[in-house]
Motif scaffolding. Structure first.
Motif, PDB file in Angstrom:
ATOM      1  N   PHE A 132      34.132  44.550  36.313  1.00 29.58           N
ATOM      2  CA  PHE A 132      33.769  43.228  36.797  1.00 29.58           C
ATOM      3  C   PHE A 132      32.262  43.223  36.944  1.00 29.58           C
ATOM      4  O   PHE A 132      31.696  43.948  37.748  1.00 29.58           O
ATOM      5  N   HIS A 179      25.686  39.520  45.926  1.00 27.10           N
ATOM      6  CA  HIS A 179      26.673  39.100  44.925  1.00 27.10           C
ATOM      7  C   HIS A 179      28.111  39.360  45.355  1.00 27.10           C
ATOM      8  O   HIS A 179      29.020  38.694  44.885  1.00 27.10           O
ATOM      9  N   TYR A 221      35.079  41.757  49.562  1.00 24.54           N
ATOM     10  CA  TYR A 221      35.349  41.223  48.216  1.00 24.54           C
ATOM     11  C   TYR A 221      35.438  42.370  47.211  1.00 24.54           C
ATOM     12  O   TYR A 221      36.322  42.388  46.354  1.00 24.54           O
ATOM     13  N   HIS A 227      38.719  44.042  47.607  1.00 28.83           N
ATOM     14  CA  HIS A 227      39.762  43.234  46.974  1.00 28.83           C
ATOM     15  C   HIS A 227      39.741  43.418  45.449  1.00 28.83           C
ATOM     16  O   HIS A 227      40.787  43.606  44.818  1.00 28.83           O
ATOM     17  N   LEU A 228      38.536  43.377  44.874  1.00 28.72           N
ATOM     18  CA  LEU A 228      38.436  43.507  43.419  1.00 28.72           C
ATOM     19  C   LEU A 228      38.938  44.872  42.942  1.00 28.72           C
ATOM     20  O   LEU A 228      39.505  44.976  41.850  1.00 28.72           O
ATOM     21  N   VAL A 283      42.594  44.528  42.439  1.00 25.15           N
ATOM     22  CA  VAL A 283      42.914  43.678  41.274  1.00 25.15           C
ATOM     23  C   VAL A 283      42.633  44.445  39.978  1.00 25.15           C
ATOM     24  O   VAL A 283      43.473  44.500  39.062  1.00 25.15           O
ATOM     25  N   ARG A 329      45.036  45.840  36.884  1.00 26.48           N
ATOM     26  CA  ARG A 329      44.793  45.406  35.500  1.00 26.48           C
ATOM     27  C   ARG A 329      44.514  46.597  34.584  1.00 26.48           C
ATOM     28  O   ARG A 329      44.886  46.587  33.409  1.00 26.48           O
ATOM     29  N   ASP A 354      40.252  32.199  37.669  1.00 22.23           N
ATOM     30  CA  ASP A 354      41.135  33.338  37.889  1.00 22.23           C
ATOM     31  C   ASP A 354      41.315  33.467  39.400  1.00 22.23           C
ATOM     32  O   ASP A 354      40.375  33.829  40.113  1.00 22.23           O
ATOM     33  N   GLU A 405      42.745  35.518  41.236  1.00 22.30           N
ATOM     34  CA  GLU A 405      42.657  36.860  41.822  1.00 22.30           C
ATOM     35  C   GLU A 405      41.220  37.306  42.040  1.00 22.30           C
ATOM     36  O   GLU A 405      40.908  37.999  43.004  1.00 22.30           O
ATOM     37  N   THR A 406      40.339  36.920  41.120  1.00 25.17           N
ATOM     38  CA  THR A 406      38.953  37.384  41.219  1.00 25.17           C
ATOM     39  C   THR A 406      37.983  36.275  41.600  1.00 25.17           C
ATOM     40  O   THR A 406      36.849  36.559  41.965  1.00 25.17           O
ATOM     41  N   GLY A 407      38.401  35.019  41.466  1.00 22.51           N
ATOM     42  CA  GLY A 407      37.491  33.907  41.734  1.00 22.51           C
ATOM     43  C   GLY A 407      36.585  33.569  40.560  1.00 22.51           C
ATOM     44  O   GLY A 407      35.722  32.694  40.662  1.00 22.51           O
ATOM     45  N   GLU A 408      36.800  34.242  39.457  1.00 22.91           N
ATOM     46  CA  GLU A 408      35.939  34.014  38.300  1.00 22.91           C
ATOM     47  C   GLU A 408      36.268  32.670  37.631  1.00 22.91           C
ATOM     48  O   GLU A 408      37.438  32.343  37.468  1.00 22.91           O
ATOM     49  N   PRO A 456      31.853  33.998  41.530  1.00 23.44           N
ATOM     50  CA  PRO A 456      33.218  34.477  41.740  1.00 23.44           C
ATOM     51  C   PRO A 456      33.514  34.719  43.218  1.00 23.44           C
ATOM     52  O   PRO A 456      34.564  34.318  43.726  1.00 23.44           O
ATOM     53  N   GLN A 457      32.554  35.326  43.916  1.00 23.14           N
ATOM     54  CA  GLN A 457      32.788  35.580  45.339  1.00 23.14           C
ATOM     55  C   GLN A 457      32.960  34.289  46.116  1.00 23.14           C
ATOM     56  O   GLN A 457      33.831  34.190  46.977  1.00 23.14           O
ATOM     57  N   TRP A 459      36.350  32.788  45.279  1.00 19.61           N
ATOM     58  CA  TRP A 459      37.377  33.634  45.918  1.00 19.61           C
ATOM     59  C   TRP A 459      37.473  33.309  47.404  1.00 19.61           C
ATOM     60  O   TRP A 459      38.557  33.147  47.956  1.00 19.61           O
ATOM     61  N   ARG A 496      45.110  31.278  47.329  1.00 27.78           N
ATOM     62  CA  ARG A 496      44.956  32.480  46.515  1.00 27.78           C
ATOM     63  C   ARG A 496      46.151  33.409  46.673  1.00 27.78           C
ATOM     64  O   ARG A 496      46.658  33.981  45.739  1.00 27.78           O
TER      65      ARG A 496
END
Lengths: 274, 787
Positions: free
Chosen positions: A176, A243, A248, A251-252, A255, A259, B648, B650-653, B771-772, B775, B784
């Motif tokens: 990501f 960022h 967060y 969490h990523l 995810v 994946r 998305d 799950e990621t906020g993208e 994205p953040q 999210w 979500r």
């Protein structure tokens, strides 16, 4: 950029000798991290020792249960190597996700792991694949090599010559990207070996690349995304910045780990069909 | 239409030199004996300067001078100025604080230049700059416009209590209050328009040379308006009288507004060139650009829009705090006022509007015009309100717009502007058709099956371009008129040089302007040179910004061409021994009507110069004509942009999966160049919506000081763009042109945010929608977890 003296080493021994002899000397491989830091006047080595002309440092050689990749192999070479694509496709893919084409043509495997930027991609691959870092002095297991932010187990005059990557039954990398730098804001490399599963995270750790034992254990029982359901990584010890906050990033990690497992399984399903 | 005339997609004449590395930019200028400048910049956002020790730096190798604000003050150079007067509600003039080119006694933002080192080389100048010892007394800083007016906030300039520069308003407060009270539904939004850094590829740069023999200066520099720069440097700062100061803008690699302004660095280079007797060059590093280029946007806004039961807008009230940074930059005051409040009517018939804008000082880089300048901020307010109102009232957002569109012209809005023409339903319907609006629900369902949230957003924007009628802007406080000049010089062999006061820094004027001349004179486009960017060649001009060059600059050329044709007809009449009234000019030939007697344009040009066929007593030799064109109104480009996204959960993208733009730019000279301008504008608008954001921390340190933290869009972030146009010719200039340079950047942010908020089902999302941020917005809704 400040002035510096440039030296080109003809061989490893000479490079080591130069490192010892010159004041404040630093090795330069592809220069994709060092040069920007020098341009910003954040790094100012008095002497640069270039490894670029030393023969034999960028070979990619297959073995029975591993691949050895020379320290000076560029990301472009690793990404496009038929050997790597065949035996460790996840690693070839990772190399293709680093930076942009100009960076991939200059940046090297050895340079990346010696620098050990906490947002670099290769450290995650080394850790998850259980690689061995081969130097002018010794062989260092990846688990002992990455010791902290921009810190490694390398001694002052020690030079990485190659990295040996054991082959994995299944592996995948999910990245990501930081929206600005496009470095890994979180990168997750999962690898299933005959005897264990290893999950390595880059981009997120406040002290650099790290493994997630809870995920590894769960995946050892069953190598599927579902095995990770409900499992989380604590935000403690993770980086928080403009960022991405630490929660967060935590969490990523979940995810992307799911994946990555799915991608690793899917790749194997695909190759089984062939 | 000829292959190189108006309406043809002629390949850009200037691109050969640009894409083969033969462009000549300011940094390519090297003067004999040239020295280099490096600036010592404040590391603090707010501090007193207690002492500057320059001895160690002056003793460094290659250093020829170390100069400070005290030296500058001793030489009595004037401060930088803001050239647009704004008055507050109470009639008081704006509070413009002194802005010395080198700080004197106090610094007001991180990056504020404090001293300069002039040395033989860049490396020497930079190394010596690090040896200048400045003792600072740190002061608390304020960076957030919403906090600047608080009584607890640190005070910047004495002249501006509560850091307030002006409290401006526009419109009818009482009528708007009454309208909102009577409204059936009121939509309320709190919006932030994020601060942006312009990021032209070429950083700002200057080379200044002083000719002691003639007591005259030459300045090569990255400017969008060399004559304005000369005027300010001369009349306000006092460098030299205008006839002793030549300003040259060579090739300029992008600007987006950031090179309109007169900055401290060029003032210092000119001054230092005289003091040292050497040409002085300065080229900004990217990190210097982030610290010192004027930023864009940075508004905090509360907006309320009232609608009746049928969805007809009855009133709009807007309160904005605009951050102008540490000093008032050249046009900063006009951006959040007359380029913003005047556009709040959008494409809609709104009977009552009231807008209040407070402008504040903060310890950040100055803020000024950036692509769109005020109009993107206005569009963001209006178009977010439209979308949210429709959602709240359960109406189709397209239908709500249809019910409110202005349909008859001219239309006087309650906020000064008189729209001259347009067809808003046409661009909306065309865009909806191209975007597949009717099948949106199927795409949403299909995306949902893949676990993705799909959404669509509209932005039916308007802008005021072609700035501007001099009388109008004069009455609104501008210090200059905003006409444009042109001169058409026909050479004896029939080739043509066109001198224009417009300036090209990416727009392609060398092509589009030549297309007009090629068509009008019937000569090959290769026989035409467009000359711009040099005060010694072009007599005067107002430069390029605000999408004005085609509408205003080309109109001046058209007027000059009329005069050339008229004069050439007189020459042709003598050549062809006919009455002037019988001469017809068509396809590059002068013909005696009803005969086969004719002469080509080139032959007539030659005869104008050899002057054998006529007496100088009756007709002057030569063929050269000039014109000053002052527009009669602003132009009003408008259109509809449709953005479709997938999020998305799950990621906020966010992926932008579709983009449709249907714009009305009036008459188009070169469709390919217009399409490129639209693309570029959309990309910058997407950048603002999704990723770009200048961030200062609470101490006033710039967090996003490089491209590793300031996110710019890359090609991979962008969808294929469907770009189409509708045309209502502009009645306010002879060519029917409206302008296209800023449209994309104006339309896009609202379209993106309307699409994402549609996808995620909450309006609680600010730009940039990283994205953040998405999210986190999803987390606040709980949606979500369900996804």
């Amino acid at each position: 950029m400040y002035n510096f003296i440039y030296h080109r080493a003809a061989g490893l021994r000479q490079a080591q000798h130069m490192l010892g002899e010159f004041d404040d000397a630093k090795l330069i491989a592809g220069g994709q991290s060092l040069l920007p830091m020098m341009k910003l006047r954040l790094a100012a080595p008095a002497n640069l020792v270039d490894l670029g002309k030393i023969a034999g440092l960028s070979d990619i050689e297959p073995d029975v249960r591993s691949i050895s990749i020379g320290a000076m192999a560029t990301h472009f070479e690793v990404h496009n190597s038929a050997v790597v694509q065949e035996a460790l496709p996840a690693l070839a893919e990772l190399a293709g996700m680093i930076g942009e084409p100009a960076v991939r043509h200059r940046g090297t495997l050895g340079g990346s792991i010696a620098h050990n930027d906490p947002t670099a991609d290769y450290p995650a691959a080394c850790l998850a694949l259980g690689a061995t870092i081969i130097t002018t002095e010794r062989r260092i297991p990846a688990d002992a090599f990455f010791t902290g932010l921009f810190e490694t187990a390398l001694m002052p005059d020690e030079i990485i010559t190659a990295v040996s990557f054991p082959l994995a039954e299944k592996a995948a990398y999910q990245k990501f990207r930081n929206p600005a730098s496009r470095y890994a804001m979180v990168g997750v490399f999962v690898a299933k070996h005959a005897s264990d599963v290893r999950v390595a995270i880059t981009g997120a750790g406040a002290s650099g690349v790290f493994r997630v034992p809870a995920f590894e254990e769960a995946l050892q029982g069953r190598f599927s995304p579902e095995a990770l359901e409900g499992l989380t990584v604590s935000a403690d010890g993770l980086t928080g910045d403009l960022h991405a906050s630490a929660p967060y990033r935590a969490h990523l990690i979940g995810v992307l780990a799911r994946r990555a497992v799915a991608a690793a399984n899917e790749r194997n399903d695909r190759s089984d069909e062939l | 239409m000829s292959a190189t005339g108006v309406g043809a997609s002629v390949r850009r004449m200037e691109d050969f030199r640009f894409i083969t590395g033969r462009g000549r930019y300011t940094d390519d200028i090297a003067r004999p004996g040239q020295a280099c400048a490096a600036f010592v910049r404040s590391p603090h956002a707010h501090a007193t300067i207690d002492r500057i020790e320059t001895g160690a730096a002056a003793a460094m190798p290659g250093v020829c001078a170390v100069l400070t604000g005290a030296d500058l003050a001793a030489d009595k150079l004037g401060p930088l100025i803001c050239g647009w007067m704004i008055h507050s509600k109470d009639g008081s003039p704006m509070k413009m604080a002194a802005h010395p080119a080198l700080a004197l006694g106090r610094v007001y933002h991180a990056g504020d230049p404090v001293a300069v080192v002039i040395a033989d080389s860049y490396a020497q100048a930079h190394e010596a700059a690090e040896k200048v010892e400045v003792t600072y007394g740190e002061l608390p800083a304020v960076v957030d416009p919403a906090e600047a007016q608080s009584t607890n906030a640190p005070q910047l300039h004495e002249v501006a209590p509560r850091n307030t520069i002006f409290e401006w308003h526009l419109g009818d407060a009482q009528a708007t209050d009454a309208a909102l009270k009577s409204a059936k539904h009121v939509t309320r939004l709190e919006l932030r328009n994020n601060r942006l850094a312009p990021n032209a590829i070429e950083p700002r740069a200057a080379v200044a040379e002083f000719d002691a023999g003639n007591d005259a200066f030459t300045l090569w520099y990255t400017t969008q308006n060399p004559h304005l720069a000369r005027l300010v440097l001369s009349a306000f700062i006092g460098i030299a009288p205008e006839h002793k100061l030549r300003v040259i803008a060579p090739d300029v690699g992008g600007a987006f507004g950031s090179k309109i302004f007169i900055y401290p660095e060029e003032v210092v280079c000119l001054w230092a060139a005289r003091k040292t007797g050497r040409p002085v060059k300065w080229v900004a590093e990217r990190s210097e650009a982030f610290l010192s280029d004027a930023h864009g946007r940075d508004h905090v806004t509360r907006a309320e829009m009232g609608l009746d039961a049928n969805g007809k807008i009855v009133g709009l009230r807007v309160k904005t705090i605009a951050n102008l940074g540490a000093y008032m930059s050249t046009f900063s005051s006009s951006v959040p006022t007359y380029l913003y409040g005047t556009l709040l009517s959008g494409q809609y018939d709104i009977p009552a509007i009231y807008c209040e804008v407070d402008a504040v000082y903060t310890n950040t880089a100055p803020v000024d015009a950036y692509r769109g300048a005020g109009r993107p901020e206005a569009t963001y307010v209006v178009e977010r309100l439209m979308e949210v109102s429709a959602r709240e009232m359960g109406l189709d957002p397209a239908e709500l717009r249809r019910r409110n569109f202005i349909k008859t012209f001219p239309h006087q809005t309650p906020v000064i502007m008189a729209y001259d023409c347009g067809d808003y339903p046409a661009s909306l319907e065309r865009a909806l058709e191209l975007a597949g609006y009717n099948s949106l629900n199927e795409r949403k369902q299909e995306a949902a099956r893949r676990g993705r949230l799909r959404g669509l957003g509209l932005s039916t924007y308007i802008e005021a371009c072609g700035i501007a009628p001099s009388q109008a802007v004069g009455s609104l406080g501008a210090g200059v008129g905003l006409w444009e000049s042109a001169e058409v010089r026909v050479n004896p062999t029939g080739t043509v040089e066109v001198l224009t006061g417009s300036h090209s820094h990416g727009q392609g004027h060398e092509t589009t302007f030549a297309q007009l001349v090629s068509e009008r004179l019937g000569i090959p486009i290769e026989s035409i040179a467009i000359v711009h960017g040099d005060t010694d060649k072009v007599q005067f001009g107002m430069g390029t910004y605000g999408s004005r060059s085609a509408a205003v600059g080309m109109s001046a050329i058209a007027k000059a061409l009329d005069k050339v044709e008229a004069k050439a007809k007189k020459v042709a009449a003598h050549m062809l021994e006919a009455a002037e009234a019988d001469i017809v000019f068509e396809d590059g030939r002068f013909t005696v009507a009803g005969t086969d007697k004719s002469a080509a344009f080139g032959e007539v040009a030659l005869n104008a110069y050899i002057a054998h066929k006529f007496s100088g007593a009756h007709l002057e030799p030569g063929l050269k004509e000039g014109s000053f064109y002052d527009p009669t109104n602003f132009t009003f480009p408008a259109g509809c942009h449709v953005c479709e996204v997938e999020v998305d959960p799950e990621t906020g993208e966010t992926d932008i999966v579709g983009w449709t733009a249907v714009d009305d730019f009036g008459v188009i000279i070169n469709p390919m160049i217009v399409e490129g301008q639209v693309h570029g504008g959309i990309v910058q608008g997407i950048g603002q919506a999704l990723m770009e954001h200048v961030v200062y921390d609470a101490q006033g340190q710039l967090v996003t000081g490089s491209l590793t933290d300031y996110a710019l869009p890359r090609a991979e972030d962008l969808p294929p763009l469907i770009v189409d146009t509708t045309v209502t010719p502009c009645p306010s200039n002879p060519l029917g042109i409206k302008g296209c340079g800023e449209a994309g950047a104006i339309a896009a942010p609202a379209a993106v945010m309307n699409a994402i908020t549609d996808a995620i089902g909450t309006e609680d999302l600010a730009m940039p929608a990283t994205p953040q941020a998405v999210w986190a917005a999803l987390a606040r809704t709980g949606r979500r977890e369900a996804a």
